[in-house]
Design a protein around this motif. Structure first.
Motif, PDB file in Angstrom:
ATOM      1  N   VAL A   2      40.296  42.392  31.740  1.00 24.71           N
ATOM      2  CA  VAL A   2      41.288  42.959  32.659  1.00 24.71           C
ATOM      3  C   VAL A   2      42.645  43.024  31.981  1.00 24.71           C
ATOM      4  N   TYR A   3      42.993  41.977  31.250  1.00 24.79           N
ATOM      5  CA  TYR A   3      44.294  41.943  30.597  1.00 24.79           C
ATOM      6  C   TYR A   3      44.393  43.043  29.548  1.00 24.79           C
ATOM      7  N   ARG A  55      37.216  44.747  40.311  1.00 25.56           N
ATOM      8  CA  ARG A  55      35.852  44.891  39.767  1.00 25.56           C
ATOM      9  C   ARG A  55      35.702  44.072  38.481  1.00 25.56           C
ATOM     10  N   GLY A  56      36.714  44.121  37.640  1.00 28.65           N
ATOM     11  CA  GLY A  56      36.645  43.384  36.381  1.00 28.65           C
ATOM     12  C   GLY A  56      36.644  41.881  36.571  1.00 28.65           C
ATOM     13  N   LEU A  57      37.489  41.398  37.471  1.00 24.50           N
ATOM     14  CA  LEU A  57      37.565  39.950  37.696  1.00 24.50           C
ATOM     15  C   LEU A  57      36.307  39.394  38.358  1.00 24.50           C
ATOM     16  N   ASP A  58      35.638  40.237  39.136  1.00 26.92           N
ATOM     17  CA  ASP A  58      34.469  39.765  39.879  1.00 26.92           C
ATOM     18  C   ASP A  58      33.147  40.241  39.288  1.00 26.92           C
ATOM     19  N   ASP A  59      33.186  40.838  38.108  1.00 29.37           N
ATOM     20  CA  ASP A  59      31.977  41.357  37.461  1.00 29.37           C
ATOM     21  C   ASP A  59      31.126  40.203  36.943  1.00 29.37           C
ATOM     22  N   ARG A  60      30.097  39.865  37.686  1.00 26.00           N
ATOM     23  CA  ARG A  60      29.245  38.719  37.321  1.00 26.00           C
ATOM     24  C   ARG A  60      28.274  39.036  36.184  1.00 26.00           C
ATOM     25  N   ASP A  90      45.086  41.701  42.298  1.00 27.23           N
ATOM     26  CA  ASP A  90      43.625  41.685  42.297  1.00 27.23           C
ATOM     27  C   ASP A  90      43.021  42.307  43.555  1.00 27.23           C
ATOM     28  N   GLU A  91      43.873  42.703  44.497  1.00 23.38           N
ATOM     29  CA  GLU A  91      43.417  43.382  45.711  1.00 23.38           C
ATOM     30  C   GLU A  91      44.066  44.758  45.879  1.00 23.38           C
ATOM     31  N   ASP A  92      44.850  45.168  44.896  1.00 19.66           N
ATOM     32  CA  ASP A  92      45.619  46.406  44.993  1.00 19.66           C
ATOM     33  C   ASP A  92      44.687  47.620  44.926  1.00 19.66           C
ATOM     34  N   PRO A  93      44.660  48.462  45.958  1.00 20.16           N
ATOM     35  CA  PRO A  93      43.777  49.627  45.953  1.00 20.16           C
ATOM     36  C   PRO A  93      44.179  50.674  44.912  1.00 20.16           C
ATOM     37  N   GLN A  94      45.397  50.575  44.380  1.00 21.29           N
ATOM     38  CA  GLN A  94      45.816  51.517  43.351  1.00 21.29           C
ATOM     39  C   GLN A  94      45.255  51.165  41.973  1.00 21.29           C
ATOM     40  N   ILE A  95      44.798  49.942  41.822  1.00 21.64           N
ATOM     41  CA  ILE A  95      44.180  49.527  40.557  1.00 21.64           C
ATOM     42  C   ILE A  95      42.861  48.808  40.862  1.00 21.64           C
ATOM     43  N   PRO A  96      41.888  49.537  41.409  1.00 19.29           N
ATOM     44  CA  PRO A  96      40.639  48.909  41.849  1.00 19.29           C
ATOM     45  C   PRO A  96      39.812  48.323  40.706  1.00 19.29           C
ATOM     46  N   TRP A  97      40.022  48.792  39.502  1.00 21.28           N
ATOM     47  CA  TRP A  97      39.268  48.279  38.368  1.00 21.28           C
ATOM     48  C   TRP A  97      39.573  46.809  38.092  1.00 21.28           C
ATOM     49  N   VAL A  98      40.733  46.332  38.539  1.00 21.39           N
ATOM     50  CA  VAL A  98      41.084  44.925  38.336  1.00 21.39           C
ATOM     51  C   VAL A  98      40.121  44.026  39.104  1.00 21.39           C
TER      52      VAL A  98
END
Length: 106
Positions: free
Chosen positions: A105-106, A88-93, A78-86
């Motif tokens: 995300v899954y 964003r998806g987990l924290d998309d309010r 969830d902090e990996d810069p190679q998959i930044p969309w994760v």
């Protein structure tokens, strides 16, 4: 009259959590045996529960799904810069439900 003290309630409250952690560890060992060979599975589970909770994920099913993602993508996926969309998806309010965010995300 029966009196239950705070210390007793605390002990009783820990039992379901310990059982859940043990269930998750068994699940990971069954479905991700290679990933579990070289590590502290119990510690991985505790870390995963905490990391999931930081994203508002607090149901058992969603927490298990989050741990599956950790096993597949890495403990700090969830902090990996190679998959930044994760992240964003987990924290998309704009998506109110943590469960819906996790599913996306899954």
């Amino acid at each position: 009259m029966l009196t239950i003290r705070d210390v007793q309630l605390d002990v009783l409250g820990r039992q379901p959590r310990a059982r859940f952690e043990a269930d998750l560890a068994r699940h990971l060992r069954r479905y991700f045996p290679h990933e579990c060979e070289q590590g502290d599975v119990a510690g991985f589970v505790r870390t995963g529960i905490e990391r999931a909770a930081a994203h508002g994920i607090d149901t058992q099913g969603d927490t298990a799904l989050y741990l599956n993602l950790m096993a597949m993508l890495g403990a700090e996926f969830d902090e990996d810069p190679q998959i930044p969309w994760v992240a964003r998806g987990l924290d998309d309010r704009s998506t109110l439900s943590p469960s819906a965010r996790l599913d996306a995300v899954y």
